[in-house]
Enzyme design. Structure first.
Site, PDB file in Angstrom:
ATOM      1  N   ASN A 248       0.803  -1.402   0.089  1.00 46.65           N
ATOM      2  CA  ASN A 248       0.056   0.039  -0.082  1.00 46.65           C
ATOM      3  C   ASN A 248       0.947   1.311  -0.027  1.00 46.65           C
ATOM      4  O   ASN A 248       0.487   2.171  -0.712  1.00 46.65           O
ATOM      5  CB  ASN A 248      -1.002   0.055   1.015  1.00 46.65           C
ATOM      6  CG  ASN A 248      -2.401  -0.687   0.744  1.00 46.65           C
ATOM      7  OD1 ASN A 248      -3.119  -0.546   0.225  1.00 46.65           O
ATOM      8  ND2 ASN A 248      -2.126  -2.030   1.574  1.00 46.65           N
TER       9      ASN A 248
ATOM     10  N   LEU B 152      -3.200   2.462  18.156  1.00 40.95           N
ATOM     11  CA  LEU B 152      -2.464   3.815  18.532  1.00 40.95           C
ATOM     12  C   LEU B 152      -3.239   4.200  19.899  1.00 40.95           C
ATOM     13  O   LEU B 152      -4.500   4.028  20.016  1.00 40.95           O
ATOM     14  CB  LEU B 152      -2.715   4.587  17.516  1.00 40.95           C
ATOM     15  CG  LEU B 152      -1.793   4.463  16.188  1.00 40.95           C
ATOM     16  CD1 LEU B 152      -2.589   5.134  14.850  1.00 40.95           C
ATOM     17  CD2 LEU B 152      -0.343   4.932  16.528  1.00 40.95           C
TER      18      LEU B 152
ATOM     19  N   ASN C 133      -6.869   5.007   7.661  1.00 40.57           N
ATOM     20  CA  ASN C 133      -6.441   3.466   7.743  1.00 40.57           C
ATOM     21  C   ASN C 133      -7.202   2.646   6.867  1.00 40.57           C
ATOM     22  O   ASN C 133      -8.250   2.876   6.400  1.00 40.57           O
ATOM     23  CB  ASN C 133      -6.853   3.037   9.369  1.00 40.57           C
ATOM     24  CG  ASN C 133      -6.412   1.504   9.420  1.00 40.57           C
ATOM     25  OD1 ASN C 133      -5.325   1.410   9.077  1.00 40.57           O
ATOM     26  ND2 ASN C 133      -7.398   0.786   9.680  1.00 40.57           N
TER      27      ASN C 133
ATOM     28  N   HIS D 190      -8.286  -0.924   5.692  1.00 38.34           N
ATOM     29  CA  HIS D 190      -8.567  -2.354   6.435  1.00 38.34           C
ATOM     30  C   HIS D 190      -9.000  -3.231   5.546  1.00 38.34           C
ATOM     31  O   HIS D 190      -9.805  -3.101   4.616  1.00 38.34           O
ATOM     32  CB  HIS D 190      -9.465  -2.352   7.781  1.00 38.34           C
ATOM     33  CG  HIS D 190      -9.838  -3.472   8.481  1.00 38.34           C
ATOM     34  ND1 HIS D 190      -8.845  -3.921   9.371  1.00 38.34           N
ATOM     35  CD2 HIS D 190     -10.700  -4.208   8.440  1.00 38.34           C
ATOM     36  CE1 HIS D 190      -9.265  -5.005   9.870  1.00 38.34           C
ATOM     37  NE2 HIS D 190     -10.409  -5.179   9.246  1.00 38.34           N
TER      38      HIS D 190
HETATM   39  C1  GAR Z   1      -2.948  -4.763   4.263  1.00 35.78           C
HETATM   40  O1  GAR Z   1      -3.826  -6.035   3.649  1.00 35.78           O
HETATM   41  C2  GAR Z   1      -3.966  -3.965   5.264  1.00 35.78           C
HETATM   42  O2  GAR Z   1      -5.275  -3.749   4.881  1.00 35.78           O
HETATM   43  C3  GAR Z   1      -3.815  -4.568   6.375  1.00 35.78           C
HETATM   44  O3  GAR Z   1      -2.410  -5.086   6.404  1.00 35.78           O
HETATM   45  C4  GAR Z   1      -2.028  -5.466   5.056  1.00 35.78           C
HETATM   46  C5  GAR Z   1      -0.666  -4.676   4.672  1.00 35.78           C
HETATM   47  O4  GAR Z   1      -0.226  -4.877   3.581  1.00 35.78           O
HETATM   48  N1  GAR Z   1      -4.137  -3.806   7.637  1.00 35.78           N
HETATM   49  C6  GAR Z   1      -4.660  -4.350   8.702  1.00 35.78           C
HETATM   50  O5  GAR Z   1      -5.200  -5.314   8.564  1.00 35.78           O
HETATM   51  C7  GAR Z   1      -5.182  -3.258   9.798  1.00 35.78           C
HETATM   52  N2  GAR Z   1      -5.961  -3.722  10.710  1.00 35.78           N
HETATM   53  P1  GAR Z   1       1.085  -3.843   2.776  1.00 35.78           P
HETATM   54  O6  GAR Z   1       1.902  -3.922   4.009  1.00 35.78           O
HETATM   55  O7  GAR Z   1       1.260  -5.001   1.497  1.00 35.78           O
HETATM   56  O8  GAR Z   1       0.468  -2.700   2.541  1.00 35.78           O
END
Ligand code: GAR
Length: 196
Positions: free
Chosen positions: A15, A94, A108, A110
Site C-alpha cells: 500500500n 494507537l 487507515n 483495512h
Molecule cells: C493490508 O492488507 C492492510 O489492509 C492490512 O495489512 C496489510 C498490509 O499490507 N491492515 C490491517 O489489517 C489493519 N488492521 P501491505 O504492507 O502490503 O500494505
C-alpha cells in the site's frame, strides 16, 4: 503546493508503494515526506529507501514503554508536518494521545467490509482466514478515518468483491490488496481535496 503525506507501516508495504507511485505519477497532489515502521525488518522500509524517502523505526525494541513509544511517534510525525497520516498496514493500536494530536488527519486501510471482521484481533491474513471459514459470499476493503476506537471511524470508501467458491485466504488476500491499492489512492485524493 504538494500536500505532505506520512505513512505508517509494519510489513511488506504494497500500500505504501501504491501511495508513492501515485504521488510520483501525479495522480495524487502530494508527496510522501516520511515513513515510520514499528518493525525494523519491514520490507516497506526498503521501498522508502528506494525512493529516497526518510524512514524511522519506532518499535517495541527501541521504545519498550508504550507511553514513550507514543511520544516518540508524535514527535517524529510532528517534525514531518503532515497534512495527512496514512496507516498502511500499521499493525499497532494507537493511543488516544496520538489520535488527539492529529485529529481528523489519520486514515487507515483495512482488508474487510467494516464493520465485519474488524476491531481488535482482526488484521492481515487473520481477516481473510475468518472470512473463508465463515463461508462469506462477499469481502472487500475499507478506508476510514481513525478515531479513538479500533476500526470504527467514518468510512471514506469501501469496495467489495465476490468470494470465489475455490477461494483460499491467500488468493483472497491478493484480490483484496488490488482493491486496497485503488481505494487508498481515491481516499487520499478525497481527503487532500477536502471532499470528505
Ligand atoms: C493490508 O492488507 C492492510 O489492509 C492490512 O495489512 C496489510 C498490509 O499490507 N491492515 C490491517 O489489517 C489493519 N488492521 P501491505 O504492507 O502490503 O500494505
Amino acid at each position: 503546493m504538494l500536500k505532505r503525506i506520512a505513512v505508517l507501516i509494519s510489513g511488506g508495504g504494497t500500500n505504501l508503494q501504491a501511495v508513492i507511485d501515485a504521488c510520483e505519477s501525479k495522480r495524487v497532489p502530494g508527496q510522501v515526506v516520511g515513513v515510520i515502521s514499528n518493525k525494523a525488518d519491514a520490507y516497506g522500509l526498503k521501498r522508502a529507501d528506494n525512493h529516497l524517502i526518510s524512514s524511522h523505526v519506532i518499535s517495541r525494541s527501541n521504545y519498550p514503554d508504550k507511553k514513550e513509544r507514543t511520544k516518540a511517534l508524535i514527535k517524529s510525525l510532528e517534525s514531518m508536518k503532515p497534512d495527512l497520516i496514512v496507516l498502511a498496514g500499521f499493525l499497532e493500536i494507537l493511543q488516544p494521545e496520538f489520535i488527539r494530536a492529529f485529529s481528523d488527519k489519520i486514515i487507515n486501510i483495512h482488508p474487510s467490509l467494516i464493520p465485519k471482521y474488524a476491531g481488535k484481533g482482526y488484521y492481515g491474513m487473520k481477516v481473510h482466514e475468518a472470512v473463508i471459514k465463515a463461508g462469506e459470499a462477499f469481502s472487500g476493503a475499507t478506508v476510514h478515518f481513525v478515531d479513538e476506537h479500533v476500526d470504527t471511524g467514518q468510512i471514506i470508501i469501501q469496495e467489495s468483491l465476490r468470494v470465489a467458491s475455490d477461494e483460499t485466504p491467500e488468493s483472497l488476500q491478493k484480490r483484496v490488496l488490488n482493491i486496497e491499492h485503488k481505494i487508498l489512492i481515491e481516499s487520499i485524493n478525497k481527503c487532500l481535496r477536502s471532499e470528505v
